[in-house]
Design a protein around this motif. Structure first.
Motif, PDB file in Angstrom:
ATOM      1  N   PHE A   1      30.741  16.566 -58.315  1.00 30.77           N
ATOM      2  CA  PHE A   1      29.515  17.353 -58.320  1.00 30.77           C
ATOM      3  C   PHE A   1      28.746  17.161 -59.635  1.00 30.77           C
ATOM      4  O   PHE A   1      27.509  17.152 -59.643  1.00 30.77           O
ATOM      5  CB  PHE A   1      29.828  18.836 -58.099  1.00 30.77           C
ATOM      6  CG  PHE A   1      30.299  19.148 -56.706  1.00 30.77           C
ATOM      7  CD1 PHE A   1      29.441  19.049 -55.619  1.00 30.77           C
ATOM      8  CD2 PHE A   1      31.611  19.537 -56.463  1.00 30.77           C
ATOM      9  CE1 PHE A   1      29.863  19.329 -54.333  1.00 30.77           C
ATOM     10  CE2 PHE A   1      32.046  19.820 -55.177  1.00 30.77           C
ATOM     11  CZ  PHE A   1      31.171  19.717 -54.111  1.00 30.77           C
ATOM     12  N   ALA A   2      29.464  16.984 -60.735  1.00 29.90           N
ATOM     13  CA  ALA A   2      28.812  16.753 -62.022  1.00 29.90           C
ATOM     14  C   ALA A   2      28.057  15.419 -62.014  1.00 29.90           C
ATOM     15  O   ALA A   2      26.934  15.322 -62.530  1.00 29.90           O
ATOM     16  CB  ALA A   2      29.840  16.782 -63.148  1.00 29.90           C
ATOM     17  N   ILE A   3      28.667  14.395 -61.433  1.00 25.91           N
ATOM     18  CA  ILE A   3      28.001  13.091 -61.326  1.00 25.91           C
ATOM     19  C   ILE A   3      26.742  13.203 -60.467  1.00 25.91           C
ATOM     20  O   ILE A   3      25.679  12.669 -60.811  1.00 25.91           O
ATOM     21  CB  ILE A   3      28.963  12.039 -60.730  1.00 25.91           C
ATOM     22  CG1 ILE A   3      30.104  11.748 -61.712  1.00 25.91           C
ATOM     23  CG2 ILE A   3      28.209  10.752 -60.390  1.00 25.91           C
ATOM     24  CD1 ILE A   3      31.188  10.860 -61.141  1.00 25.91           C
ATOM     25  N   GLY A   4      26.855  13.912 -59.351  1.00 24.46           N
ATOM     26  CA  GLY A   4      25.703  14.099 -58.478  1.00 24.46           C
ATOM     27  C   GLY A   4      24.569  14.826 -59.185  1.00 24.46           C
ATOM     28  O   GLY A   4      23.396  14.434 -59.077  1.00 24.46           O
ATOM     29  N   ALA A   5      24.902  15.880 -59.928  1.00 25.35           N
ATOM     30  CA  ALA A   5      23.884  16.640 -60.660  1.00 25.35           C
ATOM     31  C   ALA A   5      23.217  15.780 -61.726  1.00 25.35           C
ATOM     32  O   ALA A   5      21.997  15.844 -61.918  1.00 25.35           O
ATOM     33  CB  ALA A   5      24.518  17.876 -61.286  1.00 25.35           C
ATOM     34  N   ALA A   6      24.004  14.965 -62.412  1.00 22.75           N
ATOM     35  CA  ALA A   6      23.450  14.095 -63.455  1.00 22.75           C
ATOM     36  C   ALA A   6      22.480  13.069 -62.856  1.00 22.75           C
ATOM     37  O   ALA A   6      21.415  12.799 -63.425  1.00 22.75           O
ATOM     38  CB  ALA A   6      24.587  13.387 -64.198  1.00 22.75           C
ATOM     39  N   ALA A   7      22.848  12.497 -61.714  1.00 15.35           N
ATOM     40  CA  ALA A   7      21.979  11.512 -61.061  1.00 15.35           C
ATOM     41  C   ALA A   7      20.657  12.145 -60.637  1.00 15.35           C
ATOM     42  O   ALA A   7      19.584  11.551 -60.798  1.00 15.35           O
ATOM     43  CB  ALA A   7      22.691  10.906 -59.857  1.00 15.35           C
ATOM     44  N   LEU A   8      20.721  13.350 -60.102  1.00 19.62           N
ATOM     45  CA  LEU A   8      19.505  14.041 -59.657  1.00 19.62           C
ATOM     46  C   LEU A   8      18.638  14.455 -60.850  1.00 19.62           C
ATOM     47  O   LEU A   8      17.406  14.377 -60.788  1.00 19.62           O
ATOM     48  CB  LEU A   8      19.878  15.261 -58.820  1.00 19.62           C
ATOM     49  CG  LEU A   8      20.476  14.940 -57.447  1.00 19.62           C
ATOM     50  CD1 LEU A   8      21.142  16.165 -56.843  1.00 19.62           C
ATOM     51  CD2 LEU A   8      19.395  14.406 -56.516  1.00 19.62           C
ATOM     52  N   ALA A   9      19.267  14.889 -61.933  1.00 18.39           N
ATOM     53  CA  ALA A   9      18.508  15.237 -63.132  1.00 18.39           C
ATOM     54  C   ALA A   9      17.803  14.006 -63.695  1.00 18.39           C
ATOM     55  O   ALA A   9      16.651  14.086 -64.153  1.00 18.39           O
ATOM     56  CB  ALA A   9      19.445  15.846 -64.182  1.00 18.39           C
ATOM     57  N   LEU A  10      18.475  12.863 -63.644  1.00 13.53           N
ATOM     58  CA  LEU A  10      17.860  11.615 -64.105  1.00 13.53           C
ATOM     59  C   LEU A  10      16.685  11.234 -63.203  1.00 13.53           C
ATOM     60  O   LEU A  10      15.643  10.772 -63.688  1.00 13.53           O
ATOM     61  CB  LEU A  10      18.902  10.502 -64.136  1.00 13.53           C
ATOM     62  CG  LEU A  10      18.431   9.136 -64.647  1.00 13.53           C
ATOM     63  CD1 LEU A  10      17.856   9.266 -66.058  1.00 13.53           C
ATOM     64  CD2 LEU A  10      19.581   8.132 -64.623  1.00 13.53           C
ATOM     65  N   ALA A  11      16.838  11.439 -61.898  1.00 14.40           N
ATOM     66  CA  ALA A  11      15.750  11.148 -60.956  1.00 14.40           C
ATOM     67  C   ALA A  11      14.522  11.995 -61.270  1.00 14.40           C
ATOM     68  O   ALA A  11      13.387  11.493 -61.292  1.00 14.40           O
ATOM     69  CB  ALA A  11      16.217  11.396 -59.521  1.00 14.40           C
ATOM     70  N   LEU A  12      14.737  13.275 -61.532  1.00 11.92           N
ATOM     71  CA  LEU A  12      13.626  14.161 -61.883  1.00 11.92           C
ATOM     72  C   LEU A  12      12.979  13.731 -63.194  1.00 11.92           C
ATOM     73  O   LEU A  12      11.747  13.739 -63.323  1.00 11.92           O
ATOM     74  CB  LEU A  12      14.126  15.603 -61.985  1.00 11.92           C
ATOM     75  CG  LEU A  12      13.091  16.656 -62.413  1.00 11.92           C
ATOM     76  CD1 LEU A  12      11.937  16.718 -61.416  1.00 11.92           C
ATOM     77  CD2 LEU A  12      13.754  18.025 -62.539  1.00 11.92           C
ATOM     78  N   SER A  13      13.796  13.333 -64.157  1.00  8.82           N
ATOM     79  CA  SER A  13      13.262  12.890 -65.451  1.00  8.82           C
ATOM     80  C   SER A  13      12.401  11.637 -65.294  1.00  8.82           C
ATOM     81  O   SER A  13      11.326  11.530 -65.907  1.00  8.82           O
ATOM     82  CB  SER A  13      14.415  12.611 -66.423  1.00  8.82           C
ATOM     83  OG  SER A  13      15.194  13.775 -66.638  1.00  8.82           O
TER      84      SER A  13
END
Length: 404
Positions: A378-390
Motif C-alpha cells: 500500500f505504501a508503494i501504491g500511495a507513493a506512485a499516486l503521489a508522484l502522478a499528482l506531482s
C-alpha cells in the motif's frame, strides 16, 4: 443484394444512446469479463484439477500479456482499418475465447486463448470509446465516456456475483455461460457503432502551435496514467487476501470487501464523467489522484471495518473511473489535432498496461520476499499516486494555462 446495398448507402444519424450501449458492452466483454471473471474462476480451475496452482497463475498473466499486445495492435488497426469492423471482430474473438477455455485440452491451448481474450480487451479499450466519443458533443463526452467504462465496473461486480452462481453448475459450464453473455452483448453492440469514422477539420495553422504547447503536457499525462496503474495494483491483486489472510477475517469477509470494490467500480466512471463535464478533465483528474491517494493510505492508518469499507469503495470507483478522465484529457490536449487522438490514447493505454503488469509481478515478488508485508504494498501504491499528482501539477504550471 439490393437490400444490402440500400443499408450501406443510407447511413442513419448516429444514435448516441445506442453508441454508448455498444461502448459499454465492449468494455464489459473485453475487460470486465475477459479479465476480472478469471479471478473467482482461478481457485475453481485448480480445485477441478484442470491445472496446477503455479500453472494457473501463468494463465492469468497470459491475459495481461495479450492486453498489452491488443493495446499496441489497436493503435495500428485504428490507422489501417474501419474501426467498426475491428470492434465487432474483437468482441467476437473474446466470445470465441470463452468457448475455447471451456475445453482445457492443454496448457498451450488455454494459454493461447487467454492471451487472445487479453488481446481483444486491449484493442477494445483503445478503440471503443474514442470511436463513439468522436460523434458525441463535447459537453456530453464526460458522462458518455463514464457510461462506456462503467462496463468495466459491471464486470468486476459480475466477478463476485454471476461467476459464483455459474460455478455451481461446474467450471466448463461457467466458461460457456460467460461466452453466452459475451455473445448477447456482442449482438447488442453490433449496430450501435458509427457507420463511419468522424474526422474533425480544423485549421492547420493551429496544429503546430497547439502541439508545441501540449507536447510536454501530453507526455506528462502518459507518465501520470502509467504511475496510476501502479497505484491500483495493491487493491486489485491483494485486497481480498489482505482481509482474509492478513487480517485473519476469512475468505467470506474478504469476498464482501471485493463486492464493495465492485459496487464502487460501477459508480466510479459515471461520477468521474459527470465531474469532468462540470469542472473539466484536467481538474477532475487531479481530484481522482487525491481520492486514490486517500484510498491507498487508509489501510496504512488503520484496519477498522469503516476505514476498509471506504478504502475499498473509493479504489473500486477509481479503477474504471480514471479511464474516462485520462481519455478525455488526451482528447482535450489534442482537440486541434483529432487524427492523433486514437494514436495518443493507444500510447497511454500501452504505458498503463506495461506498468500495471510490471507492478503486479514486482509487488508479488516483494510480497513473497518480505514475509507477506501488505503495508509495504500500500505504501508503494500511495507513493506512485503521489508522484502522478506531482507530475500533473508540475505540467499544469509549466504548460499552457488553457490546457490546465
Amino acid at each position: 443484394m439490393q437490400d444490402a446495398a440500400i443499408r450501406i448507402t443510407k447511413p442513419p444519424a448516429f444514435n448516441i444512446t445506442r453508441g454508448t450501449v455498444a461502448g459499454a458492452s465492449a468494455s464489459l466483454v473485453g475487460i470486465g469479463l475477459a479479465r476480472f471473471a478469471y479471478t473467482p474462476l482461478l481457485p475453481a480451475i485448480i480445485d477441478a484439477h484442470w491445472f496446477a496452482a503455479s500453472t494457473a497463475a501463468y494463465l492469468g498473466a497470459a491475459n495481461l500479456g495479450g492486453y498489452l499486445a491488443g493495446a499496441l495492435l489497436g493503435g495500428y488497426l485504428a490507422r489501417r482499418a474501419n474501426a467498426t469492423h475491428v470492434l465487432r471482430a474483437m468482441m467476437l474473438l473474446a466470445t470465441i475465447a470463452f468457448v475455447a477455455c471451456a475445453f482445457p485440452l492443454s496448457f498451450s491451448w488455454f494459454f493461447v486463448w487467454r492471451f487472445a481474450s487479453g488481446l481483444s480487451g486491449g484493442a477494445l479499450m483503445v478503440l471503443a470509446a474514442p470511436t463513439v466519443l468522436a460523434h458525441v458533443p463535447p459537453s456530453r463526452r464526460g458522462l458518455v465516456s463514464g457510461a462506456i467504462f462503467a462496463g468495466i465496473g459491471l464486470g468486476i461486480a459480475a466477478s463476485g456475483t454471476i461467476v459464483p452462481l455459474l460455478l455451481l453448475q461446474g467450471v466448463k459450464q461457467t466458461w460457456l455461460g460467460l461466452a453466452a453473455i459475451a455473445l448477447l452483448l456482442t449482438l447488442a453492440a453490433w449496430n450501435g457503432w458509427p457507420k463511419h469514422d468522424a474526422h474533425a477539420h480544423t485549421a492547420p495553422a493551429h496544429h503546430a502551435k497547439h502541439r508545441k504547447h501540449s507536447g510536454f503536457t501530453l507526455r506528462a499525462l502518459y507518465a501520470e496514467y502509467a504511475l496510476n496503474a501502479i497505484g491500483l495494483v495493491p487493491h486489485m491483486l491483494f485486497l481480498v487476501d489482505f482481509v482474509s489472510r492478513g487480517l485473519g477475517k476469512g475468505l467470506d469477509t474478504g469476498a464482501q470487501y471485493w463486492v464493495l470494490f465492485g459496487l464502487g467500480a460501477i459508480a466510479g466512471p459515471l461520477l468521474s464523467g459527470h465531474l469532468a463535464d462540470r469542472a473539466g478533465f484536467g481538474p477532475a483528474l487531479r481530484v481522482a489522484f487525491v481520492i486514490q491517494i486517500v484510498a491507498v493510505v487508509l489501510p496504512l492508518i488503520g484496519t477498522s471495518p469503516a476505514l476498509l469499507i471506504v478504502s475499498s469503495v473509493l479504489m473500486g470507483a477509481a479503477v474504471p473511473g480514471i479511464v474516462p478522465l485520462a481519455l478525455g484529457r488526451v482528447n482535450e490536449l489534442l482537440a486541434h489535432h483529432p487524427a492523433a487522438q486514437k494514436g495518443a490514447w493507444s500510447t497511454a493505454t500501452t504505458g498503463f498496461a506495461v506498468l500495471q503488469a510490471g507492478a503486479a509481478y514486482g509487488m508479488s515478488f516483494l510480497f513473497t520476499q518480505n514475509g507477506g508485508n501488505y503495508q509495504m504494498l500500500f505504501a508503494i501504491g500511495a507513493a506512485a499516486l503521489a508522484l502522478a499528482l506531482s507530475v500533473d501539477l508540475f505540467a499544469a504550471l509549466r504548460g499552457n494555462p488553457e490546457n490546465s
